[in-house]
Design a protein around this motif. Structure first.
Motif, PDB file in Angstrom:
ATOM      1  N   THR B 150      70.796  67.006   6.878  1.00  0.00           N
ATOM      2  CA  THR B 150      72.375  66.937   7.068  1.00  0.00           C
ATOM      3  C   THR B 150      72.782  65.203   6.357  1.00  0.00           C
ATOM      4  O   THR B 150      72.045  64.699   6.833  1.00  0.00           O
ATOM      5  N   VAL B 151      73.805  65.319   5.648  1.00  0.00           N
ATOM      6  CA  VAL B 151      74.355  63.893   5.293  1.00  0.00           C
ATOM      7  C   VAL B 151      75.346  63.581   6.074  1.00  0.00           C
ATOM      8  O   VAL B 151      76.324  64.578   6.661  1.00  0.00           O
ATOM      9  N   ILE B 152      75.452  62.473   7.020  1.00  0.00           N
ATOM     10  CA  ILE B 152      76.367  61.810   7.515  1.00  0.00           C
ATOM     11  C   ILE B 152      76.980  60.759   7.148  1.00  0.00           C
ATOM     12  O   ILE B 152      76.593  60.068   6.488  1.00  0.00           O
ATOM     13  N   ALA B 153      78.410  60.268   7.718  1.00  0.00           N
ATOM     14  CA  ALA B 153      79.259  59.139   7.342  1.00  0.00           C
ATOM     15  C   ALA B 153      78.992  58.316   8.718  1.00  0.00           C
ATOM     16  O   ALA B 153      79.285  58.895   9.687  1.00  0.00           O
ATOM     17  N   HIS B 162      81.378  61.319  10.625  1.00  0.00           N
ATOM     18  CA  HIS B 162      81.448  63.018  10.510  1.00  0.00           C
ATOM     19  C   HIS B 162      80.266  63.270   9.801  1.00  0.00           C
ATOM     20  O   HIS B 162      79.717  62.278   9.340  1.00  0.00           O
ATOM     21  N   SER B 163      79.767  64.405   9.851  1.00  0.00           N
ATOM     22  CA  SER B 163      78.914  65.006   9.155  1.00  0.00           C
ATOM     23  C   SER B 163      79.179  65.868   7.914  1.00  0.00           C
ATOM     24  O   SER B 163      80.407  66.703   8.206  1.00  0.00           O
ATOM     25  N   LEU B 164      78.737  65.976   6.932  1.00  0.00           N
ATOM     26  CA  LEU B 164      79.142  66.730   5.768  1.00  0.00           C
ATOM     27  C   LEU B 164      78.527  68.312   6.102  1.00  0.00           C
ATOM     28  O   LEU B 164      77.512  68.331   6.470  1.00  0.00           O
ATOM     29  N   GLU B 165      79.112  69.292   5.677  1.00  0.00           N
ATOM     30  CA  GLU B 165      78.866  70.835   5.692  1.00  0.00           C
ATOM     31  C   GLU B 165      77.674  70.813   4.696  1.00  0.00           C
ATOM     32  O   GLU B 165      77.864  70.706   3.512  1.00  0.00           O
TER      33      GLU B 165
END
Lengths: 410, 410
Positions: B150-153, B162-165
């Motif tokens: 998962t990619v997160i900011a 937040h995390s990207l879907e």
């Protein structure tokens, strides 16, 4: 790290399983080869502060997992049944702490729970500790890594819509840690959609408990063993870690001790060497210490042609030392040939016996190889020892089970 | 794939170097071990439609790269000097097609250029073809892969923002392909900030030429050889690919042919086997065909004790076949021992000569091993041949250079 320095009552968990420890660890074992589990640090003292470990396994693999746990003497481990998705599996693992119906003996609820993937078998204690400490402070914490590739969003037509600025984003990895109450409440509030399609535990803690997880920089060791190439890599890393230390054992005869000394000199630039000059027939506490010190490589030098007896003694001592042989031990029987005639006769029946012996010992996870070292005026000794050292390193680095019982010539 | 079926005039390029071909490929060789380059498919016929290959190399490695190209006979390759960032290096590579000052002979400008990373040495022709065809249609195209994590900011305080879907995003990988005019114009318009901090070529095409690249699903082979574990994985993958085919060579004597046949039977479930029964002293066109058919493994069965002459002949034939030995060839000299006495005497001087011979031949990238096969009434032949087959597979899979010249006993 001692228990007292740690958040008490944390539980260690893995990917779709749960492993608690006053810390608990849920694992997804579905995609993991059976061999991967023993590399997990469970029996090692450094996880002493983990009170329970829950391994979540798909139903069809539960018996296999139980037999692995028994075979390798893993402690503090409870097996839970996995669900059909990652989140459902983790939730199943967590329930072992609070829902009686899931276990005949409820585990003591931990303060902190670690969630980890079994497909990341090389996790270090340091990062576990960091996420646990951060979870105590922030309620949730997770390991992150820099992005290896640029992340892009595609439009409906399969073309590039936009690319993300790589520096602003991170990959979310495992392990992650949570205050048990936070992650458990989050799972209890989850929708079926979350449970079926979600993948990110940090997202659940944020969405349902308003907990912004602390992000902790992880190391490259946290990579996922996913593809065949990762299995190759994992095998090489394990073999590498087993090739860090060797023990040279000689009897007390002068010529043998001399070769042992030269071999020591040759090897020590590449590997940590313990040298022991000892009569093997007596029990030896120094040797016992080496056995329990995670040494997986032995060279036993002697001047007998087939030192089956000495090797058998070493095998017995290794067995009696009671360390679980998680990884194959290499045992090289080096024979000094000091006869001046240039013909060395190999008795084929004796060699066949050696190979048979090696095959039997292999069942105990001990790999036996033979090594002939020329030790006479017509051969320069230093050159022969150099060659013996090179062959020794090659044997311990490869741990090739097909070559057991062979006699190599230095 | 023939030239005519392809977009003519495309050029193949790599990560911070440029490789053209009517297709050009710029490479970042800074981070790549010298050994990785020869796995690149340059000399293989399937890149026949690539007209030029530009390899961009950091200044200090240019001479090394030139010597590798010469040693392995890589064709169509021009070396360009890399810049201090990825984009500057690629730009340098592209300039070889249009700016005289960068080359004494300007390369013919291609219609399409492929950009690739040297750290992805296992790229297949299929994906090259797909990105080239897509680039012809859309102006730009790039390989993508699903996200592994998962990619997160992260927020300014180091906590999760937040995390990207995961399903909505992709990892952008290499190779990428562009109409030459589009990518070259994009680089010409780049700001210094782009050149110094940017990493994504698709982004430049979008920003400066309004070209939305077509995204093409890539395979797992496109992974980046980045960490030590990746080198381990790459080594195993290469060794695996070299262990797909073996050639068994026997003379025409009945006992030898029989063992060759049994060995063939044993091996063929694991590996493709060519069997040749031939007198080695004469040139043989069948053998020549096998040499040029990318076979890297040979077992030469004979009833002589030290078949140095036969092995020397094979080595000569391999050399004369003029195929560049990109990878080590394994040559197993199997000796049938049919004497009924149980003692097999090894002449140590002869063995020393064999080891010396093996060391010399190793310089030509040929690894010679000895294998003794018991062939007498007191040993069950099938069992011995099974053991010979297992040792043969172990030797060719490991290609261990330290074990050359050893005599293993089946």
């Amino acid at each position: 790290m001692r228990c007292g320095e740690l958040p008490s009552r944390c539980a260690f968990k893995g990917a779709t399983a749960t492993m608690p420890a006053r810390c608990c660890l849920p694992f997804s074992v579905r995609s993991v080869p059976a061999g991967a589990f023993p590399t997990f640090p469970t029996p090692s003292p450094w996880v002493s502060w983990i009170s329970d470990i829950i391994v979540v396994v798909s139903p069809e693999n539960i018996e296999t997992m139980k037999s692995i746990i028994e075979k390798y003497g893993h402690k503090k481990v409870t097996v839970a049944e996995g669900g059909i998705t990652r989140h459902r599996s983790i939730f199943n693992g967590l329930k072992l702490f609070s829902e009686n119906e899931f276990s005949n003996h409820l585990l003591q609820k931990p303060e902190v729970v670690i969630i980890h993937d079994a497909v990341r078998p090389f996790v270090e204690e340091d990062i576990l500790l960091k996420v646990v400490m951060a979870a105590k402070e922030h309620g949730a914490a997770g390991a992150i890594r820099p992005l290896v590739s640029t992340v892009i969003a595609s439009a409906a037509d399969g073309c590039l819509d936009h690319s993300l600025e790589r520096a602003k984003y991170r990959a979310s990895e495992m392990p992650q840690a949570f205050l048990f109450d936070i992650i458990y409440q989050a799972y209890q509030q989850c929708t079926d959609y979350d449970l079926d399609y979600g993948t990110e535990c940090l997202h659940l803690a944020l969405k349902y408990c308003k907990t912004n997880a602390k992000l902790v920089e992880g190391t490259a060791d946290l990579w996922k063993v996913t593809y065949k190439r990762d299995l190759y890599a994992a095998e090489s890393i394990i073999k590498d870690s087993l090739s860090q230390q060797i023990c040279i054992i000689t009897d007390v005869k002068e010529a043998v001790v001399q070769v042992g000394f030269l071999l020591h000199e040759c090897l020590r630039s590449q590997i940590k060497v313990e040298a022991v000059s000892v009569s093997l027939s007596k029990g030896n506490s120094h040797l016992q210490n080496i056995f329990s010190g995670q040494c997986y490589n032995f060279v036993c030098i002697n001047d007998k042609k087939y030192a089956t007896e000495e090797i058998q003694q070493l095998v017995n001592m290794l067995e009696e030392s009671n360390i679980p042989l998680l990884h194959p031990v290499v045992l090289i029987s080096a024979h000094l040939n000091s006869l001046e005639n240039t013909s060395f006769s190999i008795d084929l029946e004796e060699l066949t016996r050696m190979k048979k012996f090696a095959r039997e010992v292999k069942r105990k996870n001990i790999l036996v190889y033979g090594l002939l070292v020329q030790c006479k005026d017509s051969f320069p000794l230093q050159e022969t020892v150099n060659s013996a050292a090179a062959l020794t390193m090659a044997l311990i680095k490869d741990r090739n089970p097909e070559l057991i019982g062979q006699l190599l010539v230095a």
